[in-house]
Scaffold this motif. Structure first.
Motif, PDB file in Angstrom:
ATOM      1  N   PRO A  12      -2.730 -12.222 -16.896  1.00 44.22           N
ATOM      2  CA  PRO A  12      -2.404 -11.895 -15.501  1.00 44.22           C
ATOM      3  C   PRO A  12      -1.836 -10.489 -15.323  1.00 44.22           C
ATOM      4  O   PRO A  12      -2.135  -9.825 -14.323  1.00 44.22           O
ATOM      5  CB  PRO A  12      -1.368 -12.965 -15.125  1.00 44.22           C
ATOM      6  CG  PRO A  12      -1.656 -14.116 -16.033  1.00 44.22           C
ATOM      7  CD  PRO A  12      -2.109 -13.490 -17.321  1.00 44.22           C
ATOM      8  N   THR A  13      -1.030 -10.016 -16.284  1.00 48.78           N
ATOM      9  CA  THR A  13      -0.436  -8.681 -16.163  1.00 48.78           C
ATOM     10  C   THR A  13      -1.506  -7.593 -16.246  1.00 48.78           C
ATOM     11  O   THR A  13      -1.602  -6.726 -15.371  1.00 48.78           O
ATOM     12  CB  THR A  13       0.615  -8.465 -17.266  1.00 48.78           C
ATOM     13  OG1 THR A  13       1.605  -9.500 -17.202  1.00 48.78           O
ATOM     14  CG2 THR A  13       1.289  -7.115 -17.129  1.00 48.78           C
ATOM     15  N   GLY A  14      -2.305  -7.634 -17.288  1.00 49.02           N
ATOM     16  CA  GLY A  14      -3.339  -6.623 -17.460  1.00 49.02           C
ATOM     17  C   GLY A  14      -4.370  -6.639 -16.353  1.00 49.02           C
ATOM     18  O   GLY A  14      -4.816  -5.582 -15.883  1.00 49.02           O
ATOM     19  N   LEU A  15      -4.754  -7.829 -15.901  1.00 52.62           N
ATOM     20  CA  LEU A  15      -5.760  -7.930 -14.840  1.00 52.62           C
ATOM     21  C   LEU A  15      -5.217  -7.429 -13.505  1.00 52.62           C
ATOM     22  O   LEU A  15      -5.944  -6.792 -12.730  1.00 52.62           O
ATOM     23  CB  LEU A  15      -6.223  -9.379 -14.715  1.00 52.62           C
ATOM     24  CG  LEU A  15      -7.099  -9.886 -15.871  1.00 52.62           C
ATOM     25  CD1 LEU A  15      -7.240 -11.400 -15.804  1.00 52.62           C
ATOM     26  CD2 LEU A  15      -8.477  -9.221 -15.857  1.00 52.62           C
ATOM     27  N   THR A  16      -3.941  -7.722 -13.211  1.00 53.96           N
ATOM     28  CA  THR A  16      -3.336  -7.202 -11.981  1.00 53.96           C
ATOM     29  C   THR A  16      -3.328  -5.678 -12.001  1.00 53.96           C
ATOM     30  O   THR A  16      -3.663  -5.018 -11.007  1.00 53.96           O
ATOM     31  CB  THR A  16      -1.902  -7.733 -11.809  1.00 53.96           C
ATOM     32  OG1 THR A  16      -1.940  -9.159 -11.700  1.00 53.96           O
ATOM     33  CG2 THR A  16      -1.237  -7.154 -10.567  1.00 53.96           C
ATOM     34  N   LEU A  17      -2.956  -5.101 -13.141  1.00 49.39           N
ATOM     35  CA  LEU A  17      -2.938  -3.646 -13.263  1.00 49.39           C
ATOM     36  C   LEU A  17      -4.345  -3.080 -13.098  1.00 49.39           C
ATOM     37  O   LEU A  17      -4.543  -2.070 -12.404  1.00 49.39           O
ATOM     38  CB  LEU A  17      -2.344  -3.240 -14.615  1.00 49.39           C
ATOM     39  CG  LEU A  17      -2.265  -1.744 -14.887  1.00 49.39           C
ATOM     40  CD1 LEU A  17      -1.432  -1.030 -13.822  1.00 49.39           C
ATOM     41  CD2 LEU A  17      -1.666  -1.481 -16.277  1.00 49.39           C
ATOM     42  N   ALA A  18      -5.325  -3.726 -13.706  1.00 46.43           N
ATOM     43  CA  ALA A  18      -6.706  -3.251 -13.595  1.00 46.43           C
ATOM     44  C   ALA A  18      -7.179  -3.272 -12.147  1.00 46.43           C
ATOM     45  O   ALA A  18      -7.802  -2.306 -11.661  1.00 46.43           O
ATOM     46  CB  ALA A  18      -7.626  -4.113 -14.461  1.00 46.43           C
ATOM     47  N   LEU A  19      -6.884  -4.344 -11.426  1.00 44.48           N
ATOM     48  CA  LEU A  19      -7.318  -4.453 -10.042  1.00 44.48           C
ATOM     49  C   LEU A  19      -6.633  -3.407  -9.161  1.00 44.48           C
ATOM     50  O   LEU A  19      -7.252  -2.818  -8.267  1.00 44.48           O
ATOM     51  CB  LEU A  19      -7.026  -5.864  -9.533  1.00 44.48           C
ATOM     52  CG  LEU A  19      -7.616  -6.258  -8.178  1.00 44.48           C
ATOM     53  CD1 LEU A  19      -9.125  -6.057  -8.151  1.00 44.48           C
ATOM     54  CD2 LEU A  19      -7.260  -7.704  -7.858  1.00 44.48           C
ATOM     55  N   ASP A  20      -5.355  -3.148  -9.437  1.00 44.13           N
ATOM     56  CA  ASP A  20      -4.630  -2.146  -8.669  1.00 44.13           C
ATOM     57  C   ASP A  20      -5.179  -0.746  -8.937  1.00 44.13           C
ATOM     58  O   ASP A  20      -5.370   0.051  -8.013  1.00 44.13           O
ATOM     59  CB  ASP A  20      -3.141  -2.218  -9.004  1.00 44.13           C
ATOM     60  CG  ASP A  20      -2.274  -1.527  -7.958  1.00 44.13           C
ATOM     61  OD1 ASP A  20      -2.743  -1.334  -6.819  1.00 44.13           O
ATOM     62  OD2 ASP A  20      -1.128  -1.183  -8.278  1.00 44.13           O
ATOM     63  N   LEU A  21      -5.437  -0.435 -10.206  1.00 41.16           N
ATOM     64  CA  LEU A  21      -5.993   0.884 -10.533  1.00 41.16           C
ATOM     65  C   LEU A  21      -7.391   1.052  -9.958  1.00 41.16           C
ATOM     66  O   LEU A  21      -7.757   2.147  -9.497  1.00 41.16           O
ATOM     67  CB  LEU A  21      -6.019   1.069 -12.055  1.00 41.16           C
ATOM     68  CG  LEU A  21      -4.663   1.146 -12.762  1.00 41.16           C
ATOM     69  CD1 LEU A  21      -4.863   1.259 -14.271  1.00 41.16           C
ATOM     70  CD2 LEU A  21      -3.833   2.312 -12.249  1.00 41.16           C
ATOM     71  N   ALA A  22      -8.176  -0.023  -9.969  1.00 39.92           N
ATOM     72  CA  ALA A  22      -9.554   0.058  -9.472  1.00 39.92           C
ATOM     73  C   ALA A  22      -9.580   0.467  -8.007  1.00 39.92           C
ATOM     74  O   ALA A  22     -10.380   1.319  -7.595  1.00 39.92           O
ATOM     75  CB  ALA A  22     -10.259  -1.288  -9.663  1.00 39.92           C
ATOM     76  N   ARG A  23      -8.687  -0.080  -7.185  1.00 42.80           N
ATOM     77  CA  ARG A  23      -8.711   0.251  -5.764  1.00 42.80           C
ATOM     78  C   ARG A  23      -8.164   1.649  -5.490  1.00 42.80           C
ATOM     79  O   ARG A  23      -8.344   2.196  -4.410  1.00 42.80           O
ATOM     80  CB  ARG A  23      -7.941  -0.784  -4.955  1.00 42.80           C
ATOM     81  CG  ARG A  23      -6.449  -0.797  -5.223  1.00 42.80           C
ATOM     82  CD  ARG A  23      -5.761  -1.804  -4.333  1.00 42.80           C
ATOM     83  NE  ARG A  23      -4.316  -1.813  -4.537  1.00 42.80           N
ATOM     84  CZ  ARG A  23      -3.451  -2.236  -3.617  1.00 42.80           C
ATOM     85  NH1 ARG A  23      -3.880  -2.661  -2.452  1.00 42.80           N
ATOM     86  NH2 ARG A  23      -2.170  -2.225  -3.878  1.00 42.80           N
ATOM     87  N   ARG A  24      -7.488   2.225  -6.472  1.00 44.83           N
ATOM     88  CA  ARG A  24      -6.976   3.588  -6.339  1.00 44.83           C
ATOM     89  C   ARG A  24      -7.960   4.631  -6.880  1.00 44.83           C
ATOM     90  O   ARG A  24      -7.686   5.821  -6.824  1.00 44.83           O
ATOM     91  CB  ARG A  24      -5.642   3.723  -7.082  1.00 44.83           C
ATOM     92  CG  ARG A  24      -4.584   2.823  -6.545  1.00 44.83           C
ATOM     93  CD  ARG A  24      -3.255   2.916  -7.301  1.00 44.83           C
ATOM     94  NE  ARG A  24      -2.386   1.857  -6.829  1.00 44.83           N
ATOM     95  CZ  ARG A  24      -1.773   1.841  -5.651  1.00 44.83           C
ATOM     96  NH1 ARG A  24      -1.931   2.862  -4.833  1.00 44.83           N
ATOM     97  NH2 ARG A  24      -1.029   0.825  -5.287  1.00 44.83           N
ATOM     98  N   GLY A  25      -9.054   4.150  -7.459  1.00 45.44           N
ATOM     99  CA  GLY A  25     -10.015   5.069  -8.031  1.00 45.44           C
ATOM    100  C   GLY A  25      -9.546   5.698  -9.328  1.00 45.44           C
ATOM    101  O   GLY A  25     -10.041   6.763  -9.722  1.00 45.44           O
TER     102      GLY A  25
END
Length: 434
Positions: A12-25
């Motif tokens: 959950p931690t790594g995936l949340t970070l990935a999703l947040d970074l993805a929307r920031r480009g």
């Protein structure tokens, strides 16, 4: 650079970070040593603050559809019902707190929802990190058979974190060898799915079977020792329930949990960060672990994009971890881990305040509300800072939903000290919040 951020661990931690970074480009890679996604429940309680995070990340609808609120606890002596109660009785949504109580949802479902929100194939499974070193400009890591160069590396690789060990960061605390719990996801017949069932008046005879929403499974929890096995779990159910018609048929995941209460002395070493269980582990009482990792990632994501506030990650999250260890230990030591708990377990009152005082302050969570422009949480949704022009004056809200500054002069000073060239600054003219 091959990528901006290399994320180690796809829980959950790594995936949340990935999703947040993805929307920031922000360019990233996320790798996991396991050959496939984790299949167990482990964590199963999602706190209101994590639901607010998922609202912002755009996955809350799928999360709510997969979980359940207000599951009634039921304690037995054999077949006799001794007591029924709702741990969250009286907690219902309000305008400021749209998600008012803990929701039951298995960890593997949370991970699946986050993973499905990313492009297919984003998570690289079967790709262990085997070494890394850093210099002034970046981190060089060996993942699988590749050597990768990244600007930053984030260890989200769990309590046995390779990243933490390689850094030589101390994992300070203790292990309670006398506090062990057998856990697992099992198929059981003879029980309804509308109650969280428990037996055993003594700590060493305790058993609980909790239906996992959206599945045919129950989470098995029992005090005890020994190598987890289907036969051992069947034996425990027979002996502690005294019932012949409650039958364990099979298990999809089994584990022996040892109580570890530990946290790192540093969340950052140069260009390498630690988050989630890699930074703190604790008693499972209170359903805090998965949630705290999610919020570690949510605090770090926008700072990795902005780069100028990275030192504040440790400054803000380390005190939360310290509080977490103390709070969960107190719940476990109380002997009543399933009794009603205070609002602090909901994680809505966690703050990054640097000053005391009544009312909303910089560092506080921005509450939800209704304005003439719409719902506040919907206005805040997205990767940027938002200025809300409220009746009492303007409020600048950070990308993670916490107040950055209140009042025009304070907002101007904040932006003067923290240029946001990599993030959008939105101004939303809002009427009176309800």
């Amino acid at each position: 650079m091959d990528t901006q951020v290399l994320i180690i661990g796809a829980g959950p931690t790594g995936l949340t970070l990935a999703l947040d970074l993805a929307r920031r480009g922000v360019g990233f890679r996320i790798v996991d040593a396991s050959p496939a996604p984790f299949a167990g429940s482990r964590g199963k309680g999602l706190q209101p603050r994590s639901m607010e995070v998922f609202h912002d990340l755009g996955v809350i609808e799928n999360v709510l559809a997969a979980g359940r609120f207000h599951l009634t606890m039921r304690a037995y002596d054999g077949r006799e019902v001794l007591r029924e109660w709702d741990v969250h009785e009286g907690r219902h949504p309000t305008v400021e707190r749209p998600y008012a109580s803990t929701m039951l949802i298995p960890q593997f479902r949370v991970e699946q929802i986050l993973r499905d929100a990313l492009p297919a194939g984003t998570v690289e499974y079967g790709t262990p990190l085997t070494s890394f070193f850093q210099d002034d400009d970046g981190v060089t890591a060996v993942i699988g058979s590749q050597t990768v160069r990244a600007k930053y590396l984030v260890g989200c690789d769990g309590g046995k974190s390779f990243v933490r060990k390689r850094l030589g960061v101390q994992f300070v605390g203790e292990t309670h060898e006398d506090q062990r719990m057998l856990v697992g996801d099992v198929r059981v017949s003879g029980l309804d799915r509308d109650h969280w069932h428990s037996w055993g008046g003594r700590a060493d005879q305790w058993l609980a079977l909790c239906p996992l929403p959206g599945t045919e499974l129950f989470q098995f929890q029992a005090s005890g020792v020994g190598e987890p096995s289907l036969e051992l779990y069947r034996q425990i159910v027979r002996e502690r329930t005294g019932l012949d018609d409650v039958v364990v048929h099979d298990a999809t995941w089994m584990s022996l949990y040892r109580t570890n209460i530990r946290m790192v002395d540093r969340f950052r070493v140069g260009r390498v960060f630690l988050a989630g269980d890699a930074a703190h582990v604790h008693s499972p009482a209170g359903a805090q672990g998965m949630n705290t990792g999610i919020q570690d990632a949510y605090n770090l994501g926008w700072k990795l994009a902005m780069e100028t506030l990275l030192d504040s990650y440790e400054a803000e999250r380390k005190p939360v971890a310290q509080w977490l260890l103390g709070m969960t230990t107190a719940i476990m030591m109380s002997g009543n881990p399933f009794e009603r708990r205070g609002d602090e377990t909901l994680q809505l009152s966690l703050s990054y305040r640097t000053e005391d005082g009544p009312g909303l302050r910089a560092g506080d969570r921005m509450p939800d509300g209704i304005t003439d422009q719409g719902r506040i949480f919907d206005l805040l949704r997205g990767p940027g800072f938002v200025t809300l022009d409220l009746p009492d004056g303007p409020v600048l809200v950070r990308p993670d939903g916490y107040v950055a500054a209140i009042g025009r002069s304070a907002i101007d000073a904040y932006f003067g000290a923290n240029p946001v060239t990599q993030l959008h600054h939105h101004r939303v003219a809002a009427g009176a919040a309800a």
